[in-house]
Enzyme design. Sequence first.
Site, PDB file in Angstrom:
ATOM      1  N   CYS A   1      -8.427 -12.912  21.644  1.00  0.00           N
ATOM      2  CA  CYS A   1      -7.835 -11.984  20.669  1.00  0.00           C
ATOM      3  C   CYS A   1      -6.770 -11.123  21.324  1.00  0.00           C
ATOM      4  O   CYS A   1      -6.330 -10.137  20.750  1.00  0.00           O
ATOM      5  CB  CYS A   1      -8.919 -11.138  20.000  1.00  0.00           C
ATOM      6  SG  CYS A   1      -9.921 -10.215  21.161  1.00  0.00           S
TER       7      CYS A   1
ATOM      8  N   CYS B   1      -7.932   0.622  -0.257  1.00  0.00           N
ATOM      9  CA  CYS B   1      -7.239  -0.023   0.859  1.00  0.00           C
ATOM     10  C   CYS B   1      -6.965  -1.472   0.483  1.00  0.00           C
ATOM     11  O   CYS B   1      -7.904  -2.210   0.153  1.00  0.00           O
ATOM     12  CB  CYS B   1      -8.116   0.054   2.101  1.00  0.00           C
ATOM     13  SG  CYS B   1      -7.485  -0.912   3.465  1.00  0.00           S
TER      14      CYS B   1
ATOM     15  N   CYS C   1       0.836  -1.202   0.000  1.00  0.00           N
ATOM     16  CA  CYS C   1       0.000   0.000   0.000  1.00  0.00           C
ATOM     17  C   CYS C   1       0.873   1.256   0.000  1.00  0.00           C
ATOM     18  O   CYS C   1       1.750   1.396   0.853  1.00  0.00           O
ATOM     19  CB  CYS C   1      -0.880  -0.025   1.251  1.00  0.00           C
ATOM     20  SG  CYS C   1      -1.764   1.494   1.497  1.00  0.00           S
TER      21      CYS C   1
ATOM     22  N   GLU D   1     -24.451 -13.589  25.319  1.00  0.00           N
ATOM     23  CA  GLU D   1     -23.834 -12.436  24.668  1.00  0.00           C
ATOM     24  C   GLU D   1     -24.496 -11.161  25.188  1.00  0.00           C
ATOM     25  O   GLU D   1     -25.699 -11.139  25.445  1.00  0.00           O
ATOM     26  CB  GLU D   1     -24.034 -12.603  23.146  1.00  0.00           C
ATOM     27  CG  GLU D   1     -23.974 -11.365  22.303  1.00  0.00           C
ATOM     28  CD  GLU D   1     -22.606 -10.685  22.290  1.00  0.00           C
ATOM     29  OE1 GLU D   1     -21.580 -11.371  22.208  1.00  0.00           O
ATOM     30  OE2 GLU D   1     -22.597  -9.455  22.377  1.00  0.00           O
TER      31      GLU D   1
ATOM     32  N   CYS E   1      -0.948   5.845   7.192  1.00  0.00           N
ATOM     33  CA  CYS E   1      -2.222   5.353   7.723  1.00  0.00           C
ATOM     34  C   CYS E   1      -2.009   4.702   9.085  1.00  0.00           C
ATOM     35  O   CYS E   1      -0.996   4.053   9.323  1.00  0.00           O
ATOM     36  CB  CYS E   1      -2.799   4.346   6.729  1.00  0.00           C
ATOM     37  SG  CYS E   1      -4.265   3.494   7.297  1.00  0.00           S
TER      38      CYS E   1
ATOM     39  N   ASP F   1     -15.002 -16.767  24.349  1.00  0.00           N
ATOM     40  CA  ASP F   1     -14.356 -15.987  23.279  1.00  0.00           C
ATOM     41  C   ASP F   1     -14.531 -14.504  23.608  1.00  0.00           C
ATOM     42  O   ASP F   1     -15.264 -13.789  22.939  1.00  0.00           O
ATOM     43  CB  ASP F   1     -15.018 -16.337  21.928  1.00  0.00           C
ATOM     44  CG  ASP F   1     -14.344 -15.637  20.759  1.00  0.00           C
ATOM     45  OD1 ASP F   1     -13.309 -14.983  20.957  1.00  0.00           O
ATOM     46  OD2 ASP F   1     -14.878 -15.746  19.633  1.00  0.00           O
TER      47      ASP F   1
HETATM   48  N1  SAH Z   1     -17.721 -15.765  19.472  1.00  0.00           N
HETATM   49  C1  SAH Z   1     -18.161 -14.689  18.642  1.00  0.00           C
HETATM   50  C2  SAH Z   1     -17.945 -13.292  19.207  1.00  0.00           C
HETATM   51  C3  SAH Z   1     -16.595 -12.991  19.824  1.00  0.00           C
HETATM   52  S1  SAH Z   1     -16.235 -11.272  20.092  1.00  0.00           S
HETATM   53  C4  SAH Z   1     -17.565 -14.803  17.258  1.00  0.00           C
HETATM   54  O1  SAH Z   1     -16.579 -15.520  17.031  1.00  0.00           O
HETATM   55  O2  SAH Z   1     -18.110 -14.196  16.331  1.00  0.00           O
HETATM   56  C5  SAH Z   1     -16.642 -10.998  21.753  1.00  0.00           C
HETATM   57  C6  SAH Z   1     -18.108 -10.787  22.010  1.00  0.00           C
HETATM   58  O3  SAH Z   1     -18.269 -10.590  23.409  1.00  0.00           O
HETATM   59  C7  SAH Z   1     -18.739  -9.569  21.342  1.00  0.00           C
HETATM   60  O4  SAH Z   1     -19.853  -9.998  20.601  1.00  0.00           O
HETATM   61  C8  SAH Z   1     -19.165  -8.673  22.516  1.00  0.00           C
HETATM   62  O5  SAH Z   1     -20.363  -7.966  22.275  1.00  0.00           O
HETATM   63  C9  SAH Z   1     -19.352  -9.681  23.618  1.00  0.00           C
HETATM   64  N2  SAH Z   1     -19.233  -9.238  25.026  1.00  0.00           N
HETATM   65  C10 SAH Z   1     -18.471  -8.248  25.545  1.00  0.00           C
HETATM   66  N3  SAH Z   1     -18.564  -8.225  26.879  1.00  0.00           N
HETATM   67  C11 SAH Z   1     -19.416  -9.226  27.246  1.00  0.00           C
HETATM   68  C12 SAH Z   1     -19.903  -9.723  28.501  1.00  0.00           C
HETATM   69  N4  SAH Z   1     -19.528  -9.183  29.646  1.00  0.00           N
HETATM   70  N5  SAH Z   1     -20.748 -10.764  28.477  1.00  0.00           N
HETATM   71  C13 SAH Z   1     -21.134 -11.347  27.319  1.00  0.00           C
HETATM   72  N6  SAH Z   1     -20.705 -10.924  26.102  1.00  0.00           N
HETATM   73  C14 SAH Z   1     -19.845  -9.872  26.054  1.00  0.00           C
END
Ligand code: SAH
Length: 454
Positions: free
Chosen positions: A410, A161, A73, A339, A79, A383
């Site tokens: 992550c 991009c 890029c 969630e 950026c 996650d």
């Molecule tokens: N497993 C899913 C999302 C992962 S990202 C996937 O792979 O697509 C993390 C997620 O946690 C987001 O959707 C966010 O909104 C949610 N999140 C953040 N804090 C939270 C909490 N205290 N309890 C439940 N969910 C939460």
Amino acid sequence: MISKNSEFEIDITAMGSEGEGIGHTEDGMTVFVVGAIPGDRVVAHVTKVKKTYAYAIVAKVLTPSSFRIEPKCPVAGKCGGCTLQHMAYPEQLRLKEEKVRDCIERIGGIKNPPMEPIVGAENLYHYRNKAQFPVGTDRNGNLVIGFYRKHSHDVVGNTDCCIQAPVNRPVMETVLEFMKEHRVSAYNEETGKGLVRHVFTRVGFATKEVMVCLVINGDELKGAEKLAKELAEVIESEGLKLTSLCLNINKKNTNVIMGDKVICVYGDPWIEDKIGDVTYRISPLSFYQVNPEQTLKLYELALEYAGLTGSEAVWDLYCGIGTISLFLARSAKEVYGVEIVPEAIEDAKENARINGIDNAFFKAGAAEDLAPTLPRPDVIVVDPPRKGCDEKLLDTILKNAPKRVVYVSCDPATLARDLKILVSGGYKLTRVRPVDQFLHSGGHIETVCALSRI
Ligand code: SAH
């Protein structure tokens, strides 16, 4: 002595948490050098000095690292997006893997973690399905759509991009032309005036559906139907289909991109996409992984690490739109997804229905609050976002003592912090595998871990 705006030569020996280079001065000060990579010797220009460390940018590369390459890029240096485009891809992978191992050993206190090699990507560019382009005015008062200049909120015009889906370029050009023709203003962060703040897009790589969403500081966009028609044409000429044009209302003086309210002005207020053979409906406010090629590999690993035989009750905490829950449901007795974003839970329920899955159940709320109310699990999948799991939740996991915990993360630092708690609570870390989701960016590293009860 280092002072602001001073320049000095330094060897870069490590990579920092955002992909910046790290070096040390002779008197032991740590310097974070943006734009430098391990192996470089550079002239660093100091931008900020603290007691034991300082921040700097590269003024000149004296001896380049053998892994330094010309970024694809042309604006990569300006950026604030990609931080590693000037590093050869195999080296990006090696450093990310090393970072995960280092965090688990140092922060997690787990010696020789059972690491498996990082999963790299085949397609190195145009991998992202989600884009958020800021809209603004340049120094000459011209409307621009592009990116924020590094460390600032100046919008630099650029619609090309190389990590985004190619369709974004004609989409952004069409929005820009429309705004000019209809005298639609761009939002100004300083004055709080002006209408269009961001253009957000999502592309279903498998379904070829496209969502365009304009984030506005107002309640309506005059001529939105005409914009929809123009976008539909230009997107069709790229071999894709506009199935959703939405407005997201954000009138707050904030850095948060999206507001809470969504108005659909064309098509549906969602798009659909597929990961493996599961179809997902995704609303603008719902989280969805940005790199579909790597997401499939990530979810397949999560499924493998969960070791399901068909008889297990599974919790999928932080489940978003139910992506992992539905991926696991066919191999489990039942799955409970939790969630915090209510729109995402609506999507999750709909996704279960679309896929004919009747053993996945979803609840909206904080995982740490709702987990204690769920039926006893055999396997727990988490996650969480970058800040990791809430301590109360880790406690609930230990109390429920499932056979296995699968941790999808992550952020290696918070992952390691949480692993330490799980390991001291009676679990053994049995498998660890990073999956590169955010190519050319040093900041986020995705990792899947399996833990078994001892
Ligand atoms: N497993 C899913 C999302 C992962 S990202 C996937 O792979 O697509 C993390 C997620 O946690 C987001 O959707 C966010 O909104 C949610 N999140 C953040 N804090 C939270 C909490 N205290 N309890 C439940 N969910 C939460």
